[in-house]
Design a protein around this motif. Structure first.
Motif, PDB file in Angstrom:
ATOM      1  N   LEU A  62      -3.166  -0.927  -5.750  1.00 25.54           N
ATOM      2  CA  LEU A  62      -2.748   0.313  -4.848  1.00 25.54           C
ATOM      3  C   LEU A  62      -2.165  -0.235  -3.487  1.00 25.54           C
ATOM      4  CD1 LEU A  62      -2.754   3.389  -4.962  1.00 25.54           C
ATOM      5  CD2 LEU A  62      -5.045   3.424  -3.942  1.00 25.54           C
ATOM      6  N   CYS A  67       1.290  -1.976  -4.212  1.00 37.00           N
ATOM      7  CA  CYS A  67       2.404  -1.147  -4.666  1.00 37.00           C
ATOM      8  C   CYS A  67       3.575  -0.764  -3.847  1.00 37.00           C
ATOM      9  CB  CYS A  67       1.668   0.295  -4.994  1.00 37.00           C
ATOM     10  SG  CYS A  67       3.014   1.335  -5.976  1.00 37.00           S
ATOM     11  N   ARG A  86       5.478   4.649  -4.325  1.00 41.51           N
ATOM     12  CA  ARG A  86       4.232   4.982  -3.925  1.00 41.51           C
ATOM     13  C   ARG A  86       4.453   6.670  -4.123  1.00 41.51           C
ATOM     14  NH1 ARG A  86       0.105   2.598  -1.603  1.00 41.51           N
ATOM     15  NH2 ARG A  86       1.241   0.887  -0.980  1.00 41.51           N
ATOM     16  N   TRP A  87       3.479   7.185  -4.815  1.00 46.09           N
ATOM     17  CA  TRP A  87       3.701   8.788  -4.966  1.00 46.09           C
ATOM     18  C   TRP A  87       2.843   9.436  -3.809  1.00 46.09           C
ATOM     19  CZ3 TRP A  87       0.085  12.861  -5.926  1.00 46.09           C
ATOM     20  CH2 TRP A  87       0.714  14.121  -6.338  1.00 46.09           C
ATOM     21  N   HIS A 111       1.265   6.796 -11.004  1.00 42.93           N
ATOM     22  CA  HIS A 111      -0.134   7.046 -10.461  1.00 42.93           C
ATOM     23  C   HIS A 111      -1.010   7.894 -11.306  1.00 42.93           C
ATOM     24  CE1 HIS A 111       0.096   5.552  -6.112  1.00 42.93           C
ATOM     25  NE2 HIS A 111       1.281   5.557  -6.277  1.00 42.93           N
ATOM     26  N   TYR A 123      -2.334   5.188 -13.125  1.00 39.13           N
ATOM     27  CA  TYR A 123      -3.507   4.620 -12.299  1.00 39.13           C
ATOM     28  C   TYR A 123      -4.858   5.256 -12.069  1.00 39.13           C
ATOM     29  CZ  TYR A 123      -5.884   3.547  -7.925  1.00 39.13           C
ATOM     30  OH  TYR A 123      -6.854   3.417  -6.953  1.00 39.13           O
ATOM     31  N   ASN A 124      -4.777   6.602 -12.128  1.00 37.82           N
ATOM     32  CA  ASN A 124      -5.935   7.417 -12.039  1.00 37.82           C
ATOM     33  C   ASN A 124      -6.557   7.658 -13.417  1.00 37.82           C
ATOM     34  OD1 ASN A 124      -6.165   8.581  -9.174  1.00 37.82           O
ATOM     35  ND2 ASN A 124      -4.017   8.932  -9.631  1.00 37.82           N
TER      36      ASN A 124
END
Length: 585
Positions: free
Chosen positions: A265, A268, A273-274, A287, A290-291
């Motif tokens: 993170l 990134c 990056r959101w 993302h 990722y989550n």
């Protein structure tokens, strides 16, 4: 990518014609589908070199492979587009039609080039009609088949072991790492063992240079998306797909996975990056992945096998669920949800599984939050249903598992338990901080109740009577009254007395009892009754005691009274002292 149609049996060619394998939609429809593919699908599965393919697509003398073309149409045919009818006026061409055409070409061995075959199998694996598609018609089947053909082409070997051009080497790496990501994600979704073991392959890590093509400048967002997606897939392998004998379920392993996720993170790139304030389609998908890994890492099964703190894991997984739903809602608001890949479905399934575990919480607020999350998830599934029909089946499962009645039961049970806990805590707090009311025995010595004053006056009267006897004075009621009234006058400032104190002690006691609301349970003794001197002398001689010695109080009759027992005994003084300071006592 040469295709030798003459090598096929005439019967097989006739069967392919009957299945419509050689049919293509109108040119404008083909152009639209090709544009959709390189815009919404190719960044996730970069197995085709865009510049080379488009060059051949526009060349009628050297067209691309028919199998590859039909496979591209399979991967994008579910996306929204113009109303599509083929040139013969048949019903609308759908994803299933394109899939049957591509499958017929593959089964017949129409394509001779193995690299093209691998590319086509990867895209055919994009077709997923339902849970029954796990063998011959499912993404799991074609993903495994593509890996087998790729290994047969030595795509799992480094450039030093193969004689490839730079362009071929770049394409091989992109295909192999695409197969790696598909293998890991499909394995997690289906719960199957992995097919690609990184320890058994010598492929170099993929880099930005592998996306460079002659005469073509790749989109930097697309490039960074796939690079970061590969890194996330490696972390997914570390946390969830490592062999059981290598996992151990230790705290160190959990910490290592957390460290890798946090490092990813932080590293990134900003372009991918959101943020809700700065929406980007590929950043949202990245993302979400990722989550999803966070939810898997802190899921209930993972917490049971490691020493991760349960409360911390619940907080992390709850925040991860909120981030997934926020990203998906952002896709809906920007009218992009219909272009999301199949990985969004697995992310939503993970959300539902996590929310189901949160329903066991005893807090009513958590139950309400879970209800809102489920409603949001259902709304996202409805938005995905035109692209992925399997969402309808998922919605039916959600309606059964998260029915309104079950939510109400969970909420009522949590509310009742919460109220019981509050009452229990309140009771414990009241017992802990309960004010202690002093009893008679715990009263301060300075306090003198009315009965205690009467008792002291009687004691003083008795003492004076004893002194009179010692001096030879006759012991009469008048003498006793005079002796008792003299010290009472000295103490008039602290306790008012009446002339008939010695005569009406019982009456005064009764009046004080009535005023104070208290009643003695046993009758009192009268201490002022006249006693002949000879009786007192004979009583004293019969006991063999000196008259009014230091233990003079022992000759007094017992005082049977609860108030007298509650008051501390006054300090004994010599008989010569005929007065007592009430305040000091």
């Amino acid at each position: 990518m040469a295709t030798d149609v003459l090598a096929l049996d005439p019967i097989e060619i006739g069967i392919l014609h009957q299945k419509g394998a050689f049919e293509l939609p109108p040119q404008d429809v083909q152009d639209e589908l090709i544009s959709l593919f390189f815009t919404w699908v190719a960044p996730t599965v970069p197995v085709i070199q865009e510049a080379d393919f488009l060059r051949r697509y526009r060349d009628p003398l050297n067209p691309p492979s028919l199998l590859l073309l039909q496979s591209i149409f399979v991967s994008v045919s579910r996306f929204p587009r113009k109303e599509l009818h083929d040139y013969e006026g048949n019903p609308r061409t759908d994803s299933k039609t394109f899939f049957k055409r591509a499958k017929a070409l593959y089964d017949a061995g129409y394509e001779q080039d193995q690299v093209t075959t691998v590319q086509s199998l990867v895209l055919m694996g994009w077709y997923w009609h339902g849970p029954q598609d796990v063998t011959e018609n499912g993404l799991f089947y074609y993903s495994r088949l593509a890996i087998a053909v790729a290994q047969d082409c030595n795509m799992d070997r480094s450039a030093e072991l193969t004689n490839l051009s730079q362009s071929q080497h770049r394409l091989y790496k992109r295909i192999w790492w695409t197969l790696f990501t598909r293998d890991r994600t499909v394995t997690v979704a289906y719960g199957r063992p992995v097919s690609i073991q990184l320890d058994h392959s010598s492929v170099d890590p993929i880099t930005e240079d592998d996306f460079v093509e002659d005469g073509y400048t790749p989109n930097p967002i697309h490039v960074q998306f796939f690079l970061q997606y590969v890194e996330l897939t490696k972390i997914l392998h570390m946390s969830m797909l490592r062999p059981i004998k290598q996992r151990g379920g230790s705290q160190a392993e959990a910490n290592q996975c957390e460290y890798e996720l946090n490092k990813w993170l932080l590293d990134c790139p900003e372009v991918i990056r959101w943020q809700q304030s700065r929406h980007e389609f590929w950043a949202s998908l990245l993302h979400c992945s990722y989550n999803t890994i966070l939810c898997l890492l802190h899921g209930p099964q993972r917490v049971k096998t490691t020493k991760i703190i349960s409360s911390t894991s619940q907080t992390v997984s709850s925040e991860a669920v909120s981030m997934i739903l926020s990203a998906a809602e952002s896709l809906i608001s920007h009218n992009q949800i219909q272009y999301a890949p199949p990985s969004i479905l697995y992310a939503l399934m993970t959300v539902l599984a996590t929310v189901k575990e949160q329903l066991t919480s005893p807090l009513p607020s958590i139950i309400l939050q879970s209800k809102r999350k489920v409603n949001t998830c259902v709304r996202i599934l409805d938005a995905l249903s035109p692209t992925w029909p399997i969402t309808r089946m998922i919605s039916e499962i959600v309606d059964h598992v998260f029915s309104e009645k079950k939510f109400l039961d969970k909420f009522d049970a949590a509310t009742k338990q919460f109220q019981d806990d509050e009452e229990s805590n309140a009771g414990a707090s009241k017992r802990q901080y309960k004010r202690t009311v002093p009893t008679a025995k715990q009263s301060r010595p300075e306090m003198m109740l009315p009965k205690a004053r009467v008792t002291v006056k009687m004691l003083l009267s008795t003492a004076e009577t004893g002194n009179a006897v010692a001096r030879g004075q006759p012991l009469t009621s008048k003498t006793m009254f005079a002796a008792s009234s003299e010290p009472s006058q000295e103490l008039a400032r602290g306790s008012p007395t009446h002339p008939n104190t010695a005569r009406d002690t019982d009456t005064q006691d009764d009046a004080e009892d009535e005023a104070s609301g208290r009643r003695s349970k046993k009758p009192r003794h009268s201490y002022t009754s006249t006693t002949p001197a000879e009786d007192l002398t004979s009583h004293q001689n019969s006991q063999g005691l000196h008259l009014f010695n230091e233990n003079w109080s022992s000759i007094l009759p017992p005082i049977i009274n609860d108030w007298d027992a509650a008051c501390p005994a006054p300090e004994q003084k010599s008989p010569s002292q005929s007065s007592l300071d009430f305040d000091q006592w």
